[in-house]
Design a protein around this motif. Structure first.
Motif, short mmCIF file in Angstrom:
data_model
loop_
_atom_site.label_atom_id
_atom_site.label_comp_id
_atom_site.label_asym_id
_atom_site.label_seq_id
_atom_site.Cartn_x
_atom_site.Cartn_y
_atom_site.Cartn_z
N UNK A 227 34.68 17.01 40.39
CA UNK A 227 34.05 18.12 39.68
C UNK A 227 34.89 19.38 39.82
N UNK A 228 35.38 19.62 41.03
CA UNK A 228 36.20 20.81 41.25
C UNK A 228 37.43 20.81 40.35
N UNK A 229 38.10 19.64 40.29
CA UNK A 229 39.32 19.55 39.50
C UNK A 229 39.04 19.76 38.02
N UNK A 230 37.96 19.16 37.53
CA UNK A 230 37.62 19.28 36.12
C UNK A 230 37.29 20.73 35.75
N UNK A 231 36.55 21.41 36.65
CA UNK A 231 36.18 22.80 36.41
C UNK A 231 37.41 23.70 36.41
N UNK A 232 38.29 23.51 37.38
CA UNK A 232 39.49 24.34 37.48
C UNK A 232 40.38 24.12 36.26
N UNK A 233 40.55 22.88 35.84
CA UNK A 233 41.40 22.60 34.68
C UNK A 233 40.84 23.25 33.41
N UNK A 234 39.52 23.21 33.26
CA UNK A 234 38.90 23.85 32.10
C UNK A 234 39.08 25.36 32.14
N UNK A 235 38.94 25.92 33.35
CA UNK A 235 39.11 27.36 33.50
C UNK A 235 40.56 27.76 33.22
N UNK A 237 42.48 26.54 31.02
CA UNK A 237 42.62 26.63 29.57
C UNK A 237 41.95 27.89 29.03
N UNK A 238 40.78 28.21 29.58
CA UNK A 238 39.99 29.32 29.05
C UNK A 238 40.42 30.68 29.59
N UNK A 239 40.75 30.73 30.88
CA UNK A 239 41.07 32.00 31.53
C UNK A 239 42.04 31.74 32.68
N UNK A 240 43.33 31.60 32.37
CA UNK A 240 44.33 31.23 33.39
C UNK A 240 44.36 32.16 34.60
N UNK A 241 44.22 33.47 34.36
CA UNK A 241 44.27 34.42 35.47
C UNK A 241 43.10 34.22 36.42
N UNK A 242 41.91 34.02 35.86
CA UNK A 242 40.74 33.78 36.70
C UNK A 242 40.89 32.48 37.46
N UNK A 243 41.38 31.44 36.79
CA UNK A 243 41.58 30.14 37.45
C UNK A 243 42.54 30.28 38.63
N UNK A 244 43.61 31.04 38.44
CA UNK A 244 44.60 31.23 39.51
C UNK A 244 43.99 31.99 40.68
N UNK A 245 43.18 33.00 40.38
CA UNK A 245 42.53 33.76 41.45
C UNK A 245 41.58 32.88 42.24
N UNK A 246 40.85 32.02 41.54
CA UNK A 246 39.94 31.10 42.23
C UNK A 246 40.71 30.11 43.09
#
Length: 350
Positions: A227-235, A237-246
């Motif tokens: 679940x973590x991997x799927x959520x991060x991958x989707x993020x 695509x949608x918001x790379x900067x936010x995904x990197x911060x997370x």
């Protein structure tokens, strides 16, 4: 204002009713009664001004009747019991249990004393609800509503719900939690009304803070890896900067102590010696020991020498070195070469 000497009769020749003791005096009597060792532990959690006030009150104490001590200890027990009930199930739940245990009037008195300074968190009514039942209850709600509820839940419950939401909803909810800032009481009340529940109390009209990157990181750290991997991958695509911060906060360098020895050794083979020396400059001894134990005697000796001769290092450089090692750990985990234990996953690896 009375002088200290003028108040001696409160504790001396004139017997004082326990009802006449103020809160500070009762606290002082309680601390004296439980002994210095436990009191010293309690002091660690108090502010300096609180310690000073209580120390002064303790110094003023003279003879306290055993019955007064017993009454104050009983009062403390009742307040702690009530507080626990409120934390577990809210005001109504606490009142019901206290009425059974202590009688109606005493229950009301205790609840009133506690709630005068108590702020109950929004969605307090669902804290005792099983996550599986809650999932059925909220999964058809708008992602923003789900995000708001999860932000106020304990992370272990929120993680169970998040990982069981439909995949297309998970990342949307995660993003909304991460970017959530402050929510007005009116919005909270409207969401609760839609859920056909009521708050036990809102002690102030201040805007309440919940959500944000730390909130979603804490939740994601508890969901299963898939679940973590799927959520991060989707993020991503949608918001790379936010995904990197997370991602930067998902696994902090100090979490390396959670890896087993075999995983540590694999990580060490990928890490530059100078970067490792910098990364270890500001960490706890436990982290350093974990690394040293998984190196040869010669290699650990050389690493310690590098750390010693390196001298002072800027905190920014230390954090960058630590982040490089964290990135290596995540890369090795993604490739399946090491395993990072997470809640919701089987401990047995075959």
């Amino acid at each position: 204002m009375a002088k200290v000497s003028d108040t001696g009769n409160e504790y001396g020749g004139k017997k004082k009713s326990d009802k006449n003791f103020n809160g500070r005096q009762k606290a002082a009597i309680f601390l004296v009664t439980i002994g210095s060792e436990i009191s010293a532990e309690i002091f660690k959690y108090l502010r300096e001004d609180e310690i000073e006030t209580l120390t002064f009150e303790i110094a003023r104490l003279e003879t306290i009747e055993p019955e007064q001590k017993d009454t104050i200890l009983q009062e403390f027990q009742e307040l702690m019991m009530a507080n626990q009930f409120i934390s577990t199930g809210g005001i109504d739940y606490a009142r019901e249990l206290l009425e059974r245990a202590l009688g109606g009037q005493k229950a009301v008195d205790i609840i009133n004393r506690l709630t005068s300074s108590l702020q109950v968190r929004p969605f307090d009514f669902i804290r005792r609800t099983d996550p599986a039942h809650l999932l059925n209850f909220i999964q058809q709600e708008h992602p923003q509503t789900i995000a708001l509820i999860l932000a106020y839940l304990e992370p272990n419950k929120a993680s169970v719900i998040l990982q069981n939401l439909p995949h297309e909803v998970q990342s949307d909810v995660a993003r909304r939690i991460a970017t959530m800032d402050r929510t007005s009481p009116e919005v909270l009340r409207e969401v609760e009304r839609v859920l056909e529940k009521k708050l036990s109390t809102l002690s102030s009209e201040d805007y309440t803070a919940a959500g944000g990157v730390p909130s979603i990181v804490e939740i994601l750290n508890l969901v299963d890896r898939a679940s973590e991997k799927q959520i991060i991958e989707s993020l991503e695509d949608e918001d790379p900067e936010l995904a990197e911060e997370i991602k930067k906060r998902m696994f902090v360098f100090e979490d390396i102590v959670m890896l087993d020895d075999k995983a540590i050794q694999k990580v060490m083979r990928e890490v530059d010696g100078q970067e490792l020396a910098k990364a270890l400059k500001s960490v706890d001894q436990e982290v350093q020991d974990k690394i040293f134990r998984n190196m040869s005697k010669r290699a650990s000796g050389m690493l310690k020498e590098d750390m010693e001769f390196m001298g002072p290092v800027r905190l920014k450089d230390v954090e960058e070195a630590q982040q490089k090692i964290v990135s290596i750990i995540r890369k090795l985990e993604d490739s399946g070469e090491i395993v990072v234990a997470r809640a919701g996953e089987d401990e047995l690896v075959v």
